[in-house]
Design a protein around this motif. Structure first.
Motif, mmCIF file in Angstrom:
data_model
loop_
_atom_site.group_PDB
_atom_site.id
_atom_site.type_symbol
_atom_site.label_atom_id
_atom_site.label_comp_id
_atom_site.label_asym_id
_atom_site.label_seq_id
_atom_site.Cartn_x
_atom_site.Cartn_y
_atom_site.Cartn_z
ATOM 1 N N PRO A 152 0.808 -1.236 0.000
ATOM 2 C CA PRO A 152 0.000 0.000 0.000
ATOM 3 C C PRO A 152 0.831 1.270 0.000
ATOM 4 N N ASP A 153 2.029 1.197 0.587
ATOM 5 C CA ASP A 153 2.871 2.405 0.606
ATOM 6 C C ASP A 153 3.713 2.543 -0.664
ATOM 7 N N GLY A 154 3.525 1.625 -1.638
ATOM 8 C CA GLY A 154 4.229 1.734 -2.906
ATOM 9 C C GLY A 154 5.510 0.939 -2.979
ATOM 10 N N ARG A 155 5.931 0.336 -1.884
ATOM 11 C CA ARG A 155 7.149 -0.463 -1.932
ATOM 12 C C ARG A 155 6.917 -1.717 -2.759
ATOM 13 N N VAL A 156 7.957 -2.168 -3.408
ATOM 14 C CA VAL A 156 7.877 -3.308 -4.314
ATOM 15 C C VAL A 156 8.678 -4.459 -3.749
ATOM 16 N N THR A 157 8.053 -5.641 -3.789
ATOM 17 C CA THR A 157 8.721 -6.862 -3.323
ATOM 18 C C THR A 157 8.653 -7.887 -4.437
ATOM 19 N N GLU A 217 10.143 5.655 -15.323
ATOM 20 C CA GLU A 217 9.306 6.396 -14.391
ATOM 21 C C GLU A 217 7.885 6.540 -14.915
ATOM 22 N N SER A 218 7.736 6.800 -16.221
ATOM 23 C CA SER A 218 6.402 6.908 -16.809
ATOM 24 C C SER A 218 5.676 5.562 -16.751
ATOM 25 N N ARG A 219 6.423 4.479 -16.940
ATOM 26 C CA ARG A 219 5.839 3.137 -16.850
ATOM 27 C C ARG A 219 5.301 2.883 -15.453
ATOM 28 N N ASP A 220 6.080 3.219 -14.410
ATOM 29 C CA ASP A 220 5.649 2.977 -13.031
ATOM 30 C C ASP A 220 4.377 3.753 -12.719
ATOM 31 N N GLN A 221 4.283 4.985 -13.239
ATOM 32 C CA GLN A 221 3.072 5.781 -12.981
ATOM 33 C C GLN A 221 1.847 5.122 -13.609
ATOM 34 N N ARG A 222 1.985 4.619 -14.815
ATOM 35 C CA ARG A 222 0.834 3.962 -15.442
ATOM 36 C C ARG A 222 0.426 2.708 -14.692
ATOM 37 N N VAL A 279 -3.864 -1.674 -6.793
ATOM 38 C CA VAL A 279 -2.878 -2.518 -7.470
ATOM 39 C C VAL A 279 -2.029 -3.200 -6.416
ATOM 40 N N VAL A 280 -2.053 -4.527 -6.439
ATOM 41 C CA VAL A 280 -1.314 -5.281 -5.432
ATOM 42 C C VAL A 280 -0.194 -6.102 -6.066
ATOM 43 N N ARG A 281 -0.257 -6.295 -7.350
ATOM 44 C CA ARG A 281 0.772 -7.120 -7.995
ATOM 45 C C ARG A 281 0.942 -6.649 -9.449
ATOM 46 N N VAL A 282 2.188 -6.825 -9.957
ATOM 47 C CA VAL A 282 2.499 -6.569 -11.369
ATOM 48 C C VAL A 282 3.144 -7.819 -11.942
ATOM 49 N N VAL A 283 2.566 -8.297 -13.009
ATOM 50 C CA VAL A 283 3.106 -9.447 -13.722
ATOM 51 C C VAL A 283 3.553 -8.967 -15.112
#
Length: 584
Positions: A50-55, A92-97, A134-138
């Motif tokens: 939720p805080d934007g950190r990625v694991t 950076e633009s990718r992460d925002q989308r 958004v909770v996951r990116v595949v």
């Protein structure tokens, strides 16, 4: 008894237990892993807090190896830190989308540890949780370095093709008959004189732009195309100008043999056509001028084979043009004369580009004539001799006139020599009447006559002396011309001769109010004193006669081993146009 229905014994199937969220995630991950094993792409997944950190969740593939790391890094997404600095804004633009739940497809470069640059194409899809966040990116990543290199090579090739096309004025085009659609390059628009557009003109519009005299031929070529068909035609531009083009036409056919695509290249050859026309016009003018000349004009190769002769050449030798072209120079002459002509041709070259020659020509019919020829080499831009041009003229009449003149001169010289010999032989007889006249005048002067008679006798005596001197000079010249007079050379004092002459002629000068001065001279000279006396006397007398006022100066100068006697006066002088005649 009741019969038991077998269907009634069907056992109830066990109910499937609902899967937990963790189980569903595990099943999805398993499916992704299976997919990744079936493709060359790299598949990865990471969780978003939720805080934007990625694991990182998991990763299958060798992206880390591209970045110069091991394939099983402790931080599977560490390759994202190797992004090329210029491509960081893309990431950076990718992460925002993705945070907004928008799928993204991006291309960027990786800098490996060894300095190599690799291109990646990354597909990313966000997954939302129960609350919609958004909770996951595949995603999947694929190396496209080779594709990029091909694209760059293709773009470079396209750029070079466009540059070459612009320089050579070559355009390319495609036409699809089924939908009457045409695609063409920008150069072709300029050739047609049209404003560039996305699509080319339709087939009808294009045919309407072809010159009416060429249209049927080109329409037939497009209607029934054959591979590698080449033709030239004229294009009528909207502004009314005409351009000449060359076209190389090809076609692709379907299974029924119908053309499904026409394509080709078109080159603007207007300048070449104009140059060819100018050359043809120049050749026509050249031939018209050459054919009107009376001189004999011939062109030949460097090895002496004729390539052109004018009509005057053919008429002069009485040989048809077709029997001269392609034959060696001199073939219409005798063997000896032909060999002479070929020798002259062989002498022509870079060191001897021009040669003039005069020679007697004996034809096959035995006719003798004289010809004056000028041979001139022609060189190309590289300095190679490509042709020899010859211009000849018949100078037989001139040679005959020269021979007649020489004969007349010889006859005149013989007559002059005979006259000189006659005068030299008759000198005594010619002087005798003058001597008798002088004697009679002398007898008369001794008689007692009145003053008027004496004055008349003195004038007769002066005229008699002058006539005798003149006759003596003429006879001496005649003797010299006849070779009968031999100068009597000896050493004598030049100053004494000058003093005597000046003392004799000074009274004549004083009568006209002139001063006659002499610079003293004590030089000894080797000459004929009599001839020198007569020569100097003539010069001094002439100076007194043609000087009205002023003075006359006589002197001598050393000139090496010789002595130059000079007589200066203030008279009218000798006209310039008579100097060469007098001092010849």
């Amino acid at each position: 008894a009741a019969v038991e229905n077998p269907a009634a014994r069907v056992e109830e199937a066990p109910r499937r237990r609902a899967m937990t969220a963790a189980e569903r995630d595990a099943e999805t991950d398993a499916h992704y892993r299976i997919i990744s094993e079936l493709t060359s792409d790299v598949v990865y997944a990471y969780d978003v807090a939720p805080d934007g950190r990625v694991t990182s969740k998991w990763q299958v593939g060798g992206i880390d190896g591209l970045a110069g790391q091991s394939g099983q890094s402790d931080a599977p997404l560490a390759w994202l830190t190797q992004i090329h600095p210029d491509d960081v804004p893309i990431l950076e633009s990718r992460d925002q989308r993705l945070r907004l739940g928008i799928p993204s497809t991006d291309e960027f470069r990786l800098l490996s540890a060894d300095g190599r640059v690799r291109w990646l194409r990354v597909y990313s899809r966000p997954e939302r949780g129960t609350s919609g966040e958004v909770v996951r990116v595949v995603g999947a990543a694929k190396e496209i370095t080779q594709d990029k290199r091909w694209e760059e090579a293709l773009a470079d090739s396209e750029s070079k093709l466009q540059a070459t096309s612009r320089t050579a004025r070559v355009g390319y085009w495609e036409h699809f008959p089924d939908d009457n659609r045409t695609v063409c390059s920008p150069v072709l628009w300029r050739i047609w004189g049209l404003r560039p557009g996305r699509a080319g003109p339709t087939g009808k519009v294009f045919l309407d732009m072809i010159h009416p005299d060429d249209r049927p031929r080109i329409a037939a070529a497009y209607e029934d195309p054959v591979p590698n068909c080449r033709h030239e035609y004229r294009v009528l531009r909207p502004d009314g100008s005409v351009r000449y083009v060359f076209e190389d036409l090809s076609a692709d056919f379907d299974e029924h043999g119908r053309a499904r695509r026409l394509f080709g290249v078109t080159q603007d050859i207007t300048e070449r056509k104009r140059a060819e026309q100018a050359l043809r016009d120049s050749e026509l003018r050249y031939h018209a001028i050459v054919e009107d000349q009376t001189e004999l004009i011939r062109r030949c190769t460097p090895d002496g084979v004729r390539t052109f002769v004018n009509e005057a050449y053919c008429q002069y030798y009485g040989v048809p043009r077709e029997q001269l072209i392609g034959r060696p120079v001199g073939s219409e002459l005798s063997d000896s004369e032909a060999a002479l002509r070929q020798a002259i041709i062989r002498r022509i070259g870079p060191k001897n580009p021009i040669e003039e020659n005069l020679h007697r020509v004996i034809g096959h019919d035995g006719k003798v004539s004289w010809q004056q020829w000028t041979e001139r080499a022609v060189f190309d831009d590289d300095g190679r001799m490509v042709e020899i041009q010859g211009v000849g003229r018949d100078v037989t009449a001139t040679k005959e006139a020269e021979e007649m003149l020489a004969e007349a001169k010889d006859a005149a010289e013989l007559a002059s020599a005979a006259k000189s010999r006659f005068l030299a032989a008759a000198s005594h007889d010619l002087r005798q009447p003058l001597q008798a006249l002088a004697m009679f005048v002398n007898v008369l002067s001794e008689r007692d006559l009145d003053d008027k008679a004496k004055q008349l006798i003195n004038r007769i005596s002066d005229c008699s002396d002058a006539l005798e001197r003149l006759l003596g000079s003429l006879l001496d010249i005649s003797k010299l011309d006849a070779g009968l007079f031999v100068p009597q050379r000896r050493d004598f004092n030049l100053g004494a001769v000058l003093e005597r002459l000046c003392s004799e002629i000074r009274p004549l000068a004083e009568e006209k109010g002139l001063r006659l001065n002499m610079v003293p001279c004590a030089l000894l000279v080797d000459s004929d004193p009599g001839l020198l006396d007569r020569l100097l006397r003539n010069l001094l007398t002439n100076a007194v006669r043609h000087t009205e006022t002023g003075k006359i100066l006589v002197g001598c100068r050393r000139a090496g081993a010789n002595v130059r006697v000079e007589i200066w006066d203030t008279g009218v002088g000798i006209p310039n146009d008579q100097l060469d005649m007098i001092f010849d």
